[in-house]
Design a protein around this motif. Structure first.
Motif, short mmCIF file in Angstrom:
data_model
loop_
_atom_site.label_atom_id
_atom_site.label_comp_id
_atom_site.label_asym_id
_atom_site.label_seq_id
_atom_site.Cartn_x
_atom_site.Cartn_y
_atom_site.Cartn_z
N SER A 265 1.14 6.24 -4.85
CA SER A 265 1.61 7.42 -5.49
C SER A 265 0.90 7.01 -7.01
CB SER A 265 3.06 7.63 -5.83
OG SER A 265 3.32 8.69 -6.72
N ARG A 267 0.84 8.74 -11.11
CA ARG A 267 1.65 10.03 -11.83
C ARG A 267 1.02 9.79 -13.46
NH1 ARG A 267 6.68 8.11 -11.81
NH2 ARG A 267 6.80 7.64 -13.84
N SER A 900 6.07 21.27 -5.32
CA SER A 900 5.10 20.36 -4.76
C SER A 900 4.14 21.43 -3.81
CB SER A 900 5.78 19.22 -3.79
OG SER A 900 6.35 18.37 -4.55
N THR A 907 -1.71 14.25 1.63
CA THR A 907 -1.86 14.18 0.35
C THR A 907 -0.60 15.41 -0.19
OG1 THR A 907 -4.19 13.61 0.48
CG2 THR A 907 -3.33 14.49 -1.57
N THR A 908 -0.03 15.00 -1.39
CA THR A 908 0.82 15.81 -1.90
C THR A 908 0.79 15.91 -3.22
OG1 THR A 908 2.38 15.49 -0.02
CG2 THR A 908 3.37 16.74 -2.05
N LEU A 909 0.71 17.01 -3.80
CA LEU A 909 0.57 17.17 -5.47
C LEU A 909 1.98 17.52 -5.87
CD1 LEU A 909 -1.03 17.35 -7.94
CD2 LEU A 909 -1.51 19.58 -7.57
N THR A 943 2.84 15.02 -13.76
CA THR A 943 2.21 15.19 -12.44
C THR A 943 1.96 14.09 -11.61
OG1 THR A 943 0.75 16.97 -13.80
CG2 THR A 943 -0.16 16.38 -11.77
N ARG A 944 2.02 14.21 -10.31
CA ARG A 944 2.03 13.24 -9.47
C ARG A 944 1.47 13.67 -8.41
NH1 ARG A 944 6.26 9.30 -7.38
NH2 ARG A 944 7.64 10.30 -9.03
N LEU A 945 0.28 12.53 -7.73
CA LEU A 945 -0.12 12.82 -6.53
C LEU A 945 -0.07 11.80 -5.48
CD1 LEU A 945 -2.62 14.55 -5.44
CD2 LEU A 945 -4.32 13.05 -6.25
N ARG A 946 0.45 12.13 -4.35
CA ARG A 946 1.00 11.02 -3.43
C ARG A 946 0.22 10.88 -1.95
NH1 ARG A 946 5.38 11.28 0.49
NH2 ARG A 946 6.50 9.58 0.27
N TRP A 947 -0.12 9.91 -1.37
CA TRP A 947 -0.80 9.75 -0.29
C TRP A 947 0.21 8.96 0.55
CZ3 TRP A 947 -3.08 8.94 -4.71
CH2 TRP A 947 -4.25 9.62 -5.31
#
Length: 949
Positions: A265, A267, A900, A907-909, A943-947
């Motif tokens: 993740s 952010r 989200s 992948t989730t934004l 803002t978070r990007l998660r894999w």
């Protein structure tokens, strides 16, 4: 192959728990979904299923002596469904044509995993609520839980902020960051904070000269490495004593529960400081092919820059100008527009090792390390309307405006206006190690657990608290009639933005170092006795607080014109919009000193080499507690009048030896001092759970608990305030106080998911610790008001707690993605204690009479939106004294949200926001006529990007 599960998938991920047998299932056919959930709780596994597959299906009975595979086969018998073992400890429920049924041992043996393609599961927020309720339902005592989905994807930076979702929990924010937690109206010092079921050392506050004692600082536990948090609200005999409010157990991720999985993740955030804050976190989990050995590593690094605009006032004082004003009136004391800036850098790592060579042998090793560097920079303009240290202020007769007992407006001559600058690096280190070994053989189970943790909060060498000051003397025209929501009028005839008007004051340099260690060794033995169990255990626990402080007060620039020092020593405050949006004619910008320039000029090697002064020695102390405890607990289960009943009875004895060492003084001579105190307490407890129906549980609990004094209250110390004629000290002769706890709750679990729960509770506190105020004479300072603590108060807390959560799966599309979560806590106190000679009734520090939280969420397909509001009513902040008014923090609510979008299976934004309404915190005296403080830290957006792999 298991198809990717959408947001409506129910993910029940449960760690191993000691829970009751599934008695309801043994008696009658139950709904399949709840039956699978209870099986996951009992056996410590994860069971994945889509609600549509189990809806309307009944489960077959299950015997208690079956394996997990046999139990699943029995539950699913005749349903057209099968269970496939995805990996060790994880099962998927599928139509029978697609699953390798566990009823065929040759195809799915107990100790091997079925080879499958990689599976990615998107855990919905609704599923995380189900998981938390599963923990609550299966526990043998009153418990609330916050699960990983809540923690990882709500806008929560640490464990305290995540806990806002739990019923009865309220949060104390420090410059906008959640630091301390109260449970059921009881302040942070009344909670036991555990890490993976073990006690943990406490980092203590070092900035601004204060410390808190037993109040755990949650910011050192970042949310991204936490699997779940459990708030235990009733006591069993095997639990550590001392939790008057609750046991807060923070559980980190475990590899045999996660399997082979990686999450990354990143952010980016921004708050009122208007600078971007980066963060990155990751979790990597590995298990061997046999599913018996697992290793996990998790880490987080983040930077957060904070700006808090604060109007600060130390209080309203009684009878300060009786030569002009009638007796019995309060006038303002030290008032200070303050700009607080922080640059916080956190690095944390979590490691776990699990080994299960056989069903009878379990080994767990845990290690958490955290470092937080908080660079603090404060700009203040102190206004002293009643300080006689350097001059004697005089109230102008006839200028007063009196409302009740408060002089809300007036003019005071000869007031000191002091520009100040404080900088420091506050470092907080935490290392916590745990080793647990469990063995089961026949009817016996043996468990040995060792934990050691060390926390240190300190100023690194040369980066302690540096305070530079410059002042002038001029009239003050003040007016606080705007109330707490508006800024006051604070005017003078001298320009406080012109450095030519200022002359040097005392320069301070302070070094503080708080070192805490916590070590515990615990051994438990349990034996099955028919449907019940007998447990015995012993525990040795040692806590040490070693607090060291040195202060250098240098007057070499006293009276020196500021401009004669050169341009490097001063400038102007770095913002022009101080307390923007707050009305009032108050300073918005003023002269700013360069504290490091003063430090480099004044703090010479000769000054640094000076031996500790008597004051330094009085400020430093060591308090050691050694606790030896033993317990016996009997668990039972059976049938009462046709109802399934289970519970426990227990007794715990805790013997405490306390040694407090420090220094007192007789004139200029230091006198080493040591106090020894020994006491023991018998602490009975009982818990009862009755299944009125398979989905309606009645719980009752009673216990006796001991609450030991705050470490700093036990210390033989006296700490003098630098800018006011006050001091606070410890009392090594303080006794602990005992409390009787009663709790009754009713829990209704909905077959389709969600629950409605309610509880009433009663806490009666004996020999409550309260404040005492005494005037003492201090050489060089004159008469000082010393505040310390004594036993003698009585208090009782009663309350009602309600919680509701529901995902509306039965609604027609697209409304079937809606869900709600809500809680309400109402508390009243009956108290009688003293602050000096002032009697205080029905008010306890930190107790809000009302707390509630509301959260609505919508999840459908790739989208998820959550919006939550947390609110607590006013609470007493300080109790005041014979000559000062108490302080009360006004009601405060924060609106937080997250949205989200699942870009693909991995992948989730997410967009997150904290304090979306830009709420401000206010503090007042004993009435609305005495406004005291305004805190404005603004919104915080991320803002978070998660894999997930």
């Amino acid at each position: 192959m298991l198809a990717p599960l959408d947001c409506r998938t129910a993910l029940i991920g449960i760690a191993a728990l000691a829970t009751l047998p599934i008695q309801a299932q043994a008696q009658a056919r139950d709904d399949l979904g709840p039956a699978l959930t209870r099986l996951a709780v009992e056996r410590g596994v994860q069971i994945l299923f889509q609600p549509r597959l189990v809806r309307g299906r009944a489960a077959s009975p299950v015997r208690r002596d079956t394996t997990v595979d046999q139990a699943l086969a029995a539950l699913l018998s005749g349903q057209g469904l099968g269970a496939r073992r995805v990996r060790p400890g994880v099962y998927a429920i599928e139509p029978q044509g697609r699953a390798a049924s566990t009823s065929d041992p040759a195809r799915a043996p107990e100790d091997t995993a079925t080879p499958v393609d990689p599976v990615t599961v998107t855990a919905a927020y609704g599923a995380s609520l189900d998981r938390a309720l599963t923990f609550k339902r299966g526990a043998a005592y009153s418990l609330d839980a916050v699960a990983a989905e809540d923690i990882a994807r709500l806008p929560a930076a640490n464990a305290a902020e995540a806990l806002q979702l739990a019923p009865g929990v309220s949060l104390e924010r420090h410059r906008g960051v959640g630091l301390y937690v109260s449970v059921r109206g009881l302040g942070p010092q009344f909670q036991n904070v555990l890490l993976n079921g073990r006690p943990i050392a406490m980092n203590d506050l070092v900035e601004n000269g204060g410390f808190r004692g037993r109040q755990f600082r949650f910011e050192v536990l970042p949310a991204d490495v936490i699997d779940r948090i459990e708030v235990v609200k009733t006591t069993t005999a095997d639990m550590d004593e001392g939790a008057l409010g609750g046991n807060i157990d923070v559980r980190t991720f475990k590899p045999l529960e996660l399997g082979r999985r990686s999450v990354l993740s990143v952010r980016a955030s921004q708050g009122q400081a208007s600078k971007p804050d980066p963060a990155a976190s990751g979790v990597w989990s590995w298990i061997d092919d046999s599913g018996r050995l697992g290793f996990l590593a998790a880490g987080m690094a983040e930077r957060r820059r904070i700006r808090n605009d604060r109007l600060y006032q130390t209080g309203w004082n009684l009878d300060r100008f009786t030569d002009v004003l009638p007796a019995g009136l309060y006038t303002p004391t030290r008032t200070r527009p303050t700009l607080e800036l922080e640059d916080r850098r956190l690095v944390s790592g979590d490691f776990a090792l699990q080994w299960r060579p056989s069903p009878a042998w379990r080994t767990d090793v845990d290690l958490l390390v955290t470092r937080l560097d908080a660079h603090y920079d404060e700009f203040g303009l102190d206004i002293y309307p009643d300080d006689t240290t350097l001059a004697r202020p005089a109230f102008v007769a006839g200028s007063q405006r009196v409302v009740g007992d408060t002089v809300q407006a007036g003019v005071i001559d000869n007031v000191r206006w002091m520009a100040s600058r404080e900088t420091s690096l506050n470092r907080h280190d935490l290392a916590a190690f745990g080793l647990r070994q469990s063995w089961t053989g026949g009817p016996w189970a043996i468990d040995v657990d060792y934990a050691y943790s060390r926390a240190r909060s300190y100023h690194p060498d040369g980066q302690g608290t540096v305070r530079a000051r410059a002042a002038f003397f001029a009239p003050l025209t003040y007016d606080f009639s705007g109330g707490r929501g508006a800024g006051p009028t604070l005017k003078t005839t001298v320009d406080y933005t012109d450095p030519a008007n200022f002359a040097g004051q005392a320069f301070d340099y302070t070094f503080k170092d708080s070192r805490d260690t916590d070590a515990v060794l615990k051994a438990d033995a349990a034996r099955r006795l028919g449907p019940g169990r007998l447990s015995l255990g012993v525990e040795g626990h040692r806590r040490v607080r070693d607090y060291r402080r040195r202060d250098w007060i240098l007057n070499s620039l006293l009276g020196t014109p500021l401009t004669s020092l050169g341009n490097d020593y001063y400038g102007e405050t770095p913002v022009s919009d101080f307390l923007d949006g707050t009305p009032g004619d108050l300073p918005r910008r003023w002269v700013a000193l360069d504290a490091r320039a003063f430090y480099q000029r004044l703090f010479t090697p000769q000054i640094a080499a000076q031996p500790p002064s008597v004051s330094d020695l009085r400020n430093s102390f060591v308090v050691e507690e050694k606790i030896l405890s033993a317990y016996a607990r009997a668990d039972f289960s059976g049938q009462w009048f046709g109802l399934a009943v289970d519970g426990d009875l227990g007794i715990r004895y805790a013997g405490t030896r306390q040694v407090s060492t420090g220094v007192l003084s007789s004139g200029a001579d230091p006198i080493p001092a040591e106090w020894r105190k020994t006491y023991g307490n018998w602490l009975p407890s009982a818990n009862l759970r009755i299944a009125l129906t398979p989905d309606l549980l009645l719980r009752m609990a009673a216990s006796r608990v001991v609450s030991r004094p705050n470490v700093v209250d036990n210390a033989p110390r006296i700490t003098l305030a630098r800018d006011t004629p006050t001091a606070n000290g410890g009392n090594p002769d303080l006794d602990p106080f005992l409390a009787t706890q009663l709790d009754v709750s009713l829990e209704w679990y909905f077959p389709s998911g969600g629950a409605l729960t309610g509880a009433v509770f009663d806490r009666e506190l004996d020999n409550y610790i309260t404040a005492q105020n005494t005037f003492i004479q201090v050489p060089g300072r004159g008469e000082i008001l010393l505040s310390t603590n004594v036993n003698g108060g009585d208090a009782r807390i009663q309350g009602l707690e309600l919680a509701y959560s529901r995902t509306f799966k039965a609604l027609p599309a697209p409304l079937d993605g809606l869900g709600v979560q809500a809680s309400l806590t109402l508390v009243r106190s009956q108290a009688n204690y003293f602050a000096g000679d002032r009697v205080i009734k029905n008010a306890l520090l930190g107790l809000s009479r009302t707390n509630y939280s509301l959260l609505a969420f919508y999840e459908r397909g790739r989208a998820s939106v959550r919006l939550g509001y947390n609110w607590r009513s006013a609470y007493l902040t300080t109790i005041g004294s014979s000559i000062t008014a108490p302080a009360t923090t006004a009601a405060f609510g924060s609106l937080d949200g997250a949205a989200s979008w699942r870009i693909d299976r991995r992948t989730t934004l997410t967009l997150e926001g904290v304090n979306l309404t830009d709420a401000r915190r206010y503090v007042q005296g004993q009435s609305d006529d005495q406004p005291m403080e305004i805190h404005h830290w603004g919104r915080y957006l991320s803002t978070r990007l998660r894999w997930a792999f």
